[in-house]
Design an enzyme around this catalytic site. Structure first.
Site, PDB file in Angstrom:
ATOM      1  N   TYR A 144     -47.642 -12.877  -5.747  1.00  0.00           N
ATOM      2  CA  TYR A 144     -46.657 -12.922  -4.658  1.00  0.00           C
ATOM      3  C   TYR A 144     -46.765 -11.699  -3.753  1.00  0.00           C
ATOM      4  O   TYR A 144     -46.538 -11.771  -2.558  1.00  0.00           O
ATOM      5  CB  TYR A 144     -45.225 -12.952  -5.223  1.00  0.00           C
ATOM      6  CG  TYR A 144     -44.672 -14.316  -5.499  1.00  0.00           C
ATOM      7  CD1 TYR A 144     -45.293 -15.163  -6.414  1.00  0.00           C
ATOM      8  CD2 TYR A 144     -43.520 -14.757  -4.867  1.00  0.00           C
ATOM      9  CE1 TYR A 144     -44.768 -16.411  -6.684  1.00  0.00           C
ATOM     10  CE2 TYR A 144     -42.988 -16.004  -5.132  1.00  0.00           C
ATOM     11  CZ  TYR A 144     -43.611 -16.823  -6.040  1.00  0.00           C
ATOM     12  OH  TYR A 144     -43.080 -18.051  -6.299  1.00  0.00           O
ATOM     13  N   LYS A 193     -52.005 -16.108 -18.801  1.00  0.00           N
ATOM     14  CA  LYS A 193     -53.255 -16.897 -18.766  1.00  0.00           C
ATOM     15  C   LYS A 193     -54.382 -15.928 -19.097  1.00  0.00           C
ATOM     16  O   LYS A 193     -55.331 -15.729 -18.335  1.00  0.00           O
ATOM     17  CB  LYS A 193     -53.398 -17.545 -17.375  1.00  0.00           C
ATOM     18  CG  LYS A 193     -54.524 -18.555 -17.245  1.00  0.00           C
ATOM     19  CD  LYS A 193     -54.299 -19.846 -17.987  1.00  0.00           C
ATOM     20  CE  LYS A 193     -55.535 -20.729 -17.884  1.00  0.00           C
ATOM     21  NZ  LYS A 193     -55.433 -21.939 -18.736  1.00  0.00           N
ATOM     22  N   ASP A 225     -50.382 -22.931 -19.607  1.00  0.00           N
ATOM     23  CA  ASP A 225     -50.509 -24.397 -19.645  1.00  0.00           C
ATOM     24  C   ASP A 225     -49.875 -24.951 -20.924  1.00  0.00           C
ATOM     25  O   ASP A 225     -49.142 -25.942 -20.903  1.00  0.00           O
ATOM     26  CB  ASP A 225     -51.969 -24.853 -19.478  1.00  0.00           C
ATOM     27  CG  ASP A 225     -52.960 -24.050 -20.310  1.00  0.00           C
ATOM     28  OD1 ASP A 225     -52.561 -23.068 -20.980  1.00  0.00           O
ATOM     29  OD2 ASP A 225     -54.163 -24.404 -20.298  1.00  0.00           O
ATOM     30  N   ASP A 249     -41.880 -18.672 -11.766  1.00  0.00           N
ATOM     31  CA  ASP A 249     -41.355 -19.559 -10.719  1.00  0.00           C
ATOM     32  C   ASP A 249     -41.535 -21.013 -11.148  1.00  0.00           C
ATOM     33  O   ASP A 249     -40.605 -21.820 -11.090  1.00  0.00           O
ATOM     34  CB  ASP A 249     -42.109 -19.291  -9.406  1.00  0.00           C
ATOM     35  CG  ASP A 249     -41.656 -20.217  -8.289  1.00  0.00           C
ATOM     36  OD1 ASP A 249     -40.434 -20.385  -8.123  1.00  0.00           O
ATOM     37  OD2 ASP A 249     -42.522 -20.778  -7.589  1.00  0.00           O
ATOM     38  N   ASP A 253     -38.510 -23.974 -12.903  1.00  0.00           N
ATOM     39  CA  ASP A 253     -38.148 -25.286 -12.352  1.00  0.00           C
ATOM     40  C   ASP A 253     -38.331 -26.374 -13.417  1.00  0.00           C
ATOM     41  O   ASP A 253     -37.515 -27.288 -13.544  1.00  0.00           O
ATOM     42  CB  ASP A 253     -39.000 -25.643 -11.126  1.00  0.00           C
ATOM     43  CG  ASP A 253     -38.418 -25.103  -9.817  1.00  0.00           C
ATOM     44  OD1 ASP A 253     -37.745 -24.060  -9.854  1.00  0.00           O
ATOM     45  OD2 ASP A 253     -38.648 -25.727  -8.753  1.00  0.00           O
TER      46      ASP A 253
END
Ligand code: IPM
Ligand code: MG
Length: 374
Positions: A144, A193, A225, A249, A253
């Site tokens: 970001y 990751k 994942d 982020d 959700d």
């Protein structure tokens, strides 16, 4: 009873932001008058509406107003009207700027199911089990905030974003996550990751090295994942999840969907304890719902109760609000996003009015409550 005097900067923003924020402010006013606190609300333009009014998503007076407040309540920002603006000048740039300017490097997103709403989760109840966990998202670094570039052929040939973490950035959010876990069920899951990314390798090594300072917290690591899959398969294995800005982020959700609607989840963003923290629902501005009085105000109302609890130390007041919400849900009131398929729903303003009337009932002297039959 300690009576507090606090200044709250209110940034309603765009789309459904103003209507859900209004509901939360009303509830905070009820709280102040019931418990004898004094909350001074100061409203500032932010996001797309600030672009329209002042030419920039984060006007200097908005930033100054936030800095000089005890806490910030934000609605939501963005919308199609501003989507074609050049990269870095959209409403979202204002949000990232605000996070950066206020030094908000921690983002907490509690994933808590309301008992009356368990049936609207997309998961079967036996899989959902007693799911209750928190996502701690790093908020000030990662892809970001790394260097962004659009280049070649007038910015049409390539785009690039740098994902970078320093050990110090990981440590400061890691400490917060370990502390949260310590105060809960003592289980921390770090998500990265590290099989592919150098920034994630550093993330994992840094979090792993902190473990020795928290001997009673059990720590595990998941690749993002797999974490996305585990949240759906067995959400009750999680207590506190700590992860980077981008993964946080996305996973938050996904996790919000478990609660039945993204409209239900609040968040806290904070940096140093002596600086104002920012509270906002994790949902967006939902431009297609704006002005129709259908938006669910709960993400914002729970952001208000989170503010009372986390910034002002008002646990009783926070519970007073959350319990009133639960009673309204128990009585069958729903906004459209949290109604059972085909079930009855009320407008957002009616839903808020019901919550406020529950708050009033809970504040009434005991004798009065008994005569009401409550
Ligand atoms: C969030 C939002 C923001 C983010 C956007 C609006 C910039 O999705 O707070 O989750 O990506 O952080
Ligand atoms: Mg998001």
């Amino acid at each position: 009873m300690t009576q507090l005097r606090k200044t709250i900067a209110v940034l309603p923003g765009d789309g459904i932001g103003p209507e859900v924020t209004r509901a939360a402010v009303e509830v905070l006013r009820d709280c102040a008058s019931t418990f004898g606190h004094h909350f001074d609300f100061r409203e500032f333009p932010f996001g797309g509406c600030a672009i329209d009014a002042c030419g920039a998503p984060l006007p200097p007076e908005t930033l100054a107003g936030c800095r000089s407040s005890d806490a910030v309540l934000l609605g939501a920002i963005g919308g199609p009207k501003w989507e074609s603006l050049p990269f870095g000048t959209r409403p979202e740039a204002g949000l990232l700027g605000l996070r950066q300017e206020l030094g908000l490097y921690i983002n907490l997103r509690p994933i808590r199911l309301r008992p009356a709403l368990r049936g609207i989760s997309p998961l079967r109840l036996e899989r959902l089990a007693d799911c209750d966990f928190e996502i701690v998202r790093e908020l000030a670094g990662d892809i970001y905030f790394g260097e962004h570039g659009l280049g070649g052929n007038g910015g049409q040939a390539y785009g690039s974003d740098l994902a970078k973490y320093t050990a110090a950035e990981v440590e400061r959010v890691g400490r917060y996550a370990f502390e949260r876990a310590l105060a809960r069920r003592r289980h921390l899951t770090s998500v990265d990751k590290a099989n592919v990314l150098a920034s994630s390798t550093l993330w994992r090594d840094t979090i792993a090295a902190m473990k020795s300072s928290y001997p009673s917290v059990s720590l595990d690591h998941l690749y993002v994942d797999n974490a996305a899959m585990q949240i759906m398969l067995r959400p009750n294995q999680f207590d506190v999840i700590v992860t980077g800005n981008m993964f946080g982020d996305i996973l938050s959700d996904e996790a919000a969907a478990l609660a039945g609607s993204i409209g239900l989840i609040p968040s806290l963003s904070r940096g140093r304890v002596d600086q104002p923290a920012l509270y906002e629902p994790i949902h967006g501005s939902a431009p297609t719902l704006a002005g129709k009085d259908v938006a669910c105000p709960l993400g914002s109302i729970f952001s208000a109760s989170l503010m009372l609890r986390e910034s002002f130390g008002l646990e009783t007041e926070a519970q007073w609000i959350e319990a009133a919400v639960d009673r309204v849900l128990d009585r069958g009131y729903r906004t459209v996003d949290i109604a059972e398929p085909g079930g009855r729903s009320v407008r957002g303003s009616e839903f808020t009015a019901q919550i406020r009337s529950e708050l009033r009932a809970a504040s009434a002297p005991k004798s009065e409550r008994q005569s009401r039959g409550a």
